[in-house]
Design an enzyme around this catalytic site. Structure first.
Site, PDB file in Angstrom:
ATOM      1  N   THR A 171      45.657  40.769  27.583  1.00 24.47           N
ATOM      2  CA  THR A 171      45.977  40.354  28.798  1.00 24.47           C
ATOM      3  C   THR A 171      47.072  39.153  29.233  1.00 24.47           C
ATOM      4  O   THR A 171      47.071  38.268  29.915  1.00 24.47           O
ATOM      5  CB  THR A 171      44.599  39.336  28.882  1.00 24.47           C
ATOM      6  OG1 THR A 171      43.770  39.670  27.793  1.00 24.47           O
ATOM      7  CG2 THR A 171      43.529  41.418  29.395  1.00 24.47           C
ATOM      8  N   VAL A 224      40.706  36.996  35.716  1.00 21.57           N
ATOM      9  CA  VAL A 224      41.349  37.970  36.357  1.00 21.57           C
ATOM     10  C   VAL A 224      41.299  39.300  36.126  1.00 21.57           C
ATOM     11  O   VAL A 224      41.791  39.882  36.581  1.00 21.57           O
ATOM     12  CB  VAL A 224      42.621  37.425  36.686  1.00 21.57           C
ATOM     13  CG1 VAL A 224      42.472  35.887  38.172  1.00 21.57           C
ATOM     14  CG2 VAL A 224      43.502  36.490  35.511  1.00 21.57           C
ATOM     15  N   GLU A 230      38.929  41.825  36.130  1.00 25.45           N
ATOM     16  CA  GLU A 230      39.032  42.667  36.805  1.00 25.45           C
ATOM     17  C   GLU A 230      38.758  43.265  38.296  1.00 25.45           C
ATOM     18  O   GLU A 230      39.037  43.979  38.869  1.00 25.45           O
ATOM     19  CB  GLU A 230      36.818  42.784  36.635  1.00 25.45           C
ATOM     20  CG  GLU A 230      36.039  41.964  35.175  1.00 25.45           C
ATOM     21  CD  GLU A 230      36.461  42.491  33.937  1.00 25.45           C
ATOM     22  OE1 GLU A 230      35.879  43.872  33.529  1.00 25.45           O
ATOM     23  OE2 GLU A 230      36.061  42.085  33.257  1.00 25.45           O
TER      24      GLU A 230
END
Ligand code: FAD
Ligand code: SF4
Lengths: 341, 745
Positions: free
Chosen positions: B474, B710, B712
């Site tokens: 991520t 941020v 999901e």
């Protein structure tokens, strides 16, 4: 995967000689299907005879009869992008490019494409019964999840589909498969090459044990003016056809002179019905005319539940693809439906 | 020279080069001398008993070292608690190899250990297992009568049960002037990160293990192994710097870790176990769920009744739950609300959080029913949401800590061109396709968990911060480096973030979109503590201009500590280190969210999704031709990595609505498409125009950084927006995902 020996051969006769009397040998071409099957323990081999590098007849070239020779060991990608194929047999080019992914098409060969095995879910699961994998064990697809199974030419032993795109075009083009076998060269008309499941679903085609495909011959007519390949599937690329249609037409003064319609994703072999093509001859190429042909092609179609929608979908696809064939420029990458009416 | 802050800058991933050049090592990549390989054998029945494992058949094969099964395993604790990981739902955790019982299809029942992976796999194919099969049930739809409320447990605190009913739903719905209702079916989905699950267990001697594991929680894996095998937790070190996607699948230790650790301890050798793709379909998954909605409004579009019931699958041993039905009243301030959430235990493995668990399921039902309600009331769906807008969360009677959803609506609609929509279904065309516009709201909780972080000023004056947290792809490494850099006013290349190692300060599992908020807050705190220590030292330097300064009086800028009142005077960090006899200075801090402050507010991230579809009705072909997602997520630390998160969520939305499904055959209790050729996720040709907007949102309450996460939210609003766009295009309301073309022909 078990240990096996690997032999790279340089000629067809060498390959044949190694295969002769060796039941546990397999020809390896691009390996995109065979290696997967070995990993899933559906195939095993004592010897892999690598025919991928054989130079004999490894060409795409015009034949004396005015047709085209497609070498068996040439890759699907080289075939699809060959200028002679693009210009004279664009239907074949489009069908090949609608299949698999660029990486797979680079590896996959023309011979191997004809011999790829079904994508039936149960066939791939070694722990479930399957008449094709283990004759007599039963067919769980008939009453199971059969969304990607056949609606035409099925038997009570097997309802699997032959998954190739390339072969749908080859069927429409009236190709001939050229082989070398125990009895020398054979020329097998395309409609006689693949089989219906009948009582022996374990046998996909009429190739004899040890027989090797050396090439595919196309007759002169390639429908460069009016043709279309339409592939309907669960995503826009990299998925097998639920229904696909190859259509080739020649027109004479606005009426159909020659029509070819082959279906993929609906049977154990590319599906063609001569009567339907005859029905179109002399008619204007309209939606109604193609609908009439579709009804003839799909006359005996049977749905098994999850796949019953394919009957109506195939009809609509035949009609739409007939219209798309009139304007090949309307076709889009990946054999997606046209954007114009 | 002043350094511009890193936070808010679109900085590319710091590890990008390692990843794209193949230099990054994943759990199954670490070379270890003399290592053995394990290949796991999975049950081919769905329920019953193992009568015998014919290990003798394969023990003689060349290269095979042993076969591990319940018949010869190491002794294992019987106490369930010993197996409970940080994400274990209430119930009895599945204990691999514990006994001869088979509880679900694909259950790992044995492992071949061999000199090579290929040999182990070959032997696994030849291992005969005798079973005694028993009756089983795996079909949710056919077992709805067994639905019961979920058990409550520790995990419930993060996943609150449905709120108490409010008002009088039955009467309000009955008398509502405008009504909409629907039944929604969602099937099983499997996470399928591209990196396969793998554990490389290095046997260091004396029952000490170093484990390279694919996980979303190094400490979680560490404690799991230590507890089960009775090792001291300090003798188990779990390292996981690169994770090739996880999406929730790494929130619990997967079974390859158990097997690899057991084999290493049994054989006193290093062992690697890598699952294959079909085995990736034999553990946690998004559970199939069936939902019913009944919403009612006045003719003016004011919602007065919200009814939402859901029944989901769980296993026979654990009560996995999701937050499915709680959302409607968080968004829409109706006074009459009925919700219900039940489980049906079936003979499957326990479901597991998968990106936007529950939210993406429940919000589909909610937002498609709202869409229908708007149509039935003859009101534009966007206008309808403005009419029912609330700044408080009436489900619990608390204000939102911040909520810029209106701004998401406004900016999203503007960018998308929502005003060009003609209201009636089937009224827009392009060529031979019907065109549809649809929109929906997204919501996801903004969570923060406790965590530790350490900050070190090393002897060269560089800042090093660390946490045991993973980076599941991520951008955690990049974002944490940015946060730390700004605390010290340093350029990011003078800051290092060390992570992905259980030896480092304690971090929770990486999920729930809480990593930036949780670890970021801890780093901020640790940096502050370090600054205090540094300043204290700086004051003692002879003639120091800072001798009377407090933290408020100074600024840390580019390696200097300067007086704010007189920026030309200060002390360099290197001077401080020198004063400290050349030794580094370190501070470790535990950051704990302030419950008293937080309790007064509901905290959520919001989004508005706008979608255009084209439907070729003759053939049933759908394409999502354009989509815009506008997100209000507080401070955006890195707009580039944040945008990637939302884009990934949007692509997954297309997958969820139109592509993805694990297909069960309930006659056998197993899945029929466990491979990526037949488990369809979108390809490039499915993805067209995607646009992301982050609206400004300031939040002083959620956490010291003002961030909301941020991970999901991108997957919550867009799936219903796709379904709503399909309705607008075709007039067909299709409530079962994925929508295949046969339902549109
Ligand atoms: C993920 C995936 C998706 C795919 N999608 C599609 C698709 O959408 N459409 C499509 O049409 N295809 C698709 N394919 C199939 C692909 O086209 C075939 O796998 C490929 O054409 C096989 O060719 P090959 O040379 O790799 O054959 P191999 O795997 O090498 O061989 C296949 C079989 O043919 C035999 N064989 C090969 N050449 C000869 C020869 N000359 N003479 C005699 N026997 C021979 C081999 O012994 C073996 O039994 C897909 C494949 C994969 C893996
Ligand atoms: S359809 Fe054919 S291949 Fe599929 S399970 Fe039945 S017999 Fe096997």
């Amino acid at each position: 995967m078990n240990n096996f020996s690997y032999v790279k051969v340089g000629s067809v006769s060498e390959a044949r000689a190694l295969r002769e009397g060796n039941d546990h040998a397999r020809y390896l071409a691009g390996g995109t299907n065979l290696i997967d099957l070995m990993k899933y323990k559906l195939e095993s081999a004592g010897t892999l005879i690598d025919i991928h590098h054989i130079d004999e007849n490894r060409t795409i070239s015009s034949t004396e009869q005015g047709g085209l020779w497609l070498g068996a060991f040439v890759s699907n990608a080289d075939t699809a992008y060959h200028p002679l194929v693009e210009q004279r047999y664009p239907l074949l080019s489009r069908a090949i490019l609608a299949g698999a992914s660029p990486q797979i098409r680079n590896m996959a060969t023309n011979g191997g494409n004809l011999l790829q095995r079904t994508r039936c879910y149960y066939f791939y699961d070694a722990s479930s019964p399957c008449n094709k994998r283990e004759p007599g064990s039963g067919c769980p697809a008939i009453q199971g999840y059969n969304r990607n199974m056949a609606i035409l030419g099925t038997s009570r032993h097997c309802i699997a589909v032959f998954p190739s795109d390339m072969c749908v075009a080859l069927a429409a083009l009236d190709a001939t498969v050229v082989t070398q076998g125990p009895y020398g060269e054979r020329r097998i008309p395309f409609h006689d090459f693949h089989r219906l499941p009948g009582e022996t679903p374990e046998i996909d085609n009429n190739l004899q044990i040890g027989e090797i495909i050396v090439g595919i011959e196309l007759p002169p007519e390639g429908f460069p003016e009016y043709h279309s390949y339409l592939k309907l599937r669960d995503r826009n690329s990299f998925a097998f056809a639920l229904v696909s249609v190859a259509t080739g037409l020649t027109l004479d003064n606005g009426v159909i002179a020659v029509a070819r319609i082959a279906l993929g994703g609906v049977a154990h072999k590319p599906w063609r019905i001569a009567e339907a093509e005859q029905f179109l001859v002399g008619k204007e190429p309209t939606r109604e005319a193609f609908a009439g042909a579709a009804d003839i092609i799909l006359a005996g179609a049977v749905g098994y539940g999850f796949n019953t929608f394919k009957i109506e979908l195939a009809k609509r696809a035949i009609i739409r693809n007939g219209m798309m064939a009139l304007n090949p420029a309307s076709q889009r990458p990946g054999a997606q439906p046209s954007l114009e009416p | 020279m002043a350094i511009h802050p890193s936070v808010g800058k679109p900085i590319s991933r710091l590890e990008a080069k390692e990843k794209v050049t193949g230099a990054a090592r994943y759990a199954g990549d670490y070379p270890v001398d003399g290592m053995l390989y394990g290949y796991i054998v999975n049950a081919t029945i769905t329920k019953g008993k193992i009568l015998h494992i014919h290990a003798d058949d394969v023990l003689n094969l060349p290269g095979v070292v042993t076969v591990i099964s319940h018949e010869n395993r190491l002794s294992l604790p019987w106490l369930d608690l010993k197996y409970a990981d940080m994400d274990a739902p209430p119930g009895k955790v599945f204990k691999p190899l514990y006994d001869n019982e088979v509880k679900f299809n694909g259950q790992p029942i044995a492992m071949i250990v061999a000199e090579t992976f290929e040999m182990a796999r070959y032997a696994a194919f030849h291992l005969r297992v005798d079973y005694q099969a028993e009756e089983f049930r795996t079909n949710l739809g056919e077992n709805m009568e067994s639905a019961r409320p979920p058990k409550v447990g520790l995990a419930t605190s993060l996943k609150p049960p449905p709120p108490k009913d409010r008002g009088d739903f039955v009467t309000a719905f009955e008398h509502a002037a405008i009504k909409a209702s629907g039944t929604f079916h969602h099937g099983t989905e499997h996470h399928n990160p591209i990196e396969l699950f793998a554990s490389t267990v290095v046997y260091e001697g004396d029952n000490t293990l170093t484990i390279y594991d694919k996980t979303q929680g190094t400490v979680n894996s560490q404690l799991y192994v230590a507890n089960i095998f009775g090792l001291h937790y300090k003798d188990v070190r779990v390292i996981s710097p690169y994770v090739g996607g996880a999406f929730g699948s790494g929130l619990r230790p997967q079974y390859q870790l158990f097997f690899a650790a057991m084999a290493a301890l049994m054989l006193k050798r290093s062992v690697r176990v890598t699952l294959d793709r079909s085995q990736m379909f034999t553990f946690g998954h998004r559970p199939p769920t069936i939902q019913n909605t009944m919403f009612g409004s006045t003719t003016d579009g004011l919602i007065i009744a919200l009814g939402h019931e859901a029944v989901a699958e769980t296993s026979q041993f654990e009560d996995y739950t999701e937050v499915v039905v709680n959302w409607s009243n968080m968004l829409y301030p109706a006074q009459n609300v009925h919700t219900d959430y039940k489980l049906v235990p079936l003979d499957v493995y326990s479901p597991l959080d998968m990106r936007a668990p529950g939210g993406s399921t429940g919000m589909h039902a909610i937002e498609s029913t709202i869409d229908e309600l708007a149509y039935n009331a003859g009101i534009d769906p966007l206008e309808f949401r403005y009419i029912n807008y609330a700044n408080t969360d009436v489900s619990v009677g608390r204000p939102y800590s911040s909520k810029e959803l209106k701004e998401c609506f406004a900016q999203g609609a503007e960018r998308f061109g929502w005003h060009k929509r003609s209201p009636a279904p089937r009224s827009m065309r392009r060529g031979n396709r019907l065109v549809g516009y649809g929109m929906a709201t997204g919501i996801w909780e903004a969570m923060t968990a406790p965590a530790r972080a350490k900050a070190i000023l090393d002897k060269d004056g560089r800042l090093v911060v660390s946490s045991a947290i993973t980076d599941i792809g991520t951008g955690t490494l990049t974002v944490m480096t940015q946060i730390a850099a700004d605390e010290f006013g340093l350029p990011i290349d003078e800051v290092s973030f060390h992570y992905g190692d259980s030896k480092m300060p304690l971090a929770p599992i990486q999920g729930a979109s809480w990593t930036v908020s949780t670890i970021g807050s801890a780093i901020k705190l640790a940096c502050k503590a370090l600054k205090e220590k540094i300043l204290k030292k700086a004051r003692t330097i002879e003639g120091s201009p800072l001798s009377h300064a407090t933290l408020d009086d100074v600024a840390f800028v580019n390696g200097q500590i300067t007086l704010i009142a007189n920026p030309s005077t200060g002390v360099s960090l290197k001077d401080v280190i020198q004063k400290n006899q050349g030794r580094s200075i370190a501070a470790t801090k535990l950051s704990v969210p302030n419950p008293l402050k937080l309790k007064k507010y509901s905290r959520a991230v919001h989004s508005a999704a706008f979608v255009e579809v084209e439907v070729d009705e003759e053939l049933g072909v759908v394409n999502v031709t354009r989509a815009v997602t506008a997100v209000a997520a507080g401070t955006i630390i890195n707009p580039k990595t944040a945008r990637s998160q939302i884009l990934g969520g949007m692509i997954w939305s297309i997958s969820k609505a139109l592509r993805e499904e694990t297909i069960p055959d309930h006659r056998y209790g197993k899945y029929v498409n466990p491979n990526l050729a037949e488990y369809h996720i979108p390809v490039h040709a499915d993805i067209h125009d995607l646009d992301v907007i982050f609206v400004d949102e300031k939040d002083d309450i959620v956490n010291p950084l003002g961030t909301k996460g941020v991970g999901e939210i991108g997957l919550v609003g867009m799936p219903p927006a796709i379904a709503n766009a399909i309705f607008h295009a075709t007039g067909k309301r299709i409530n079962s995902f994925p929508i295949h073309f046969e339902s549109l022909m």
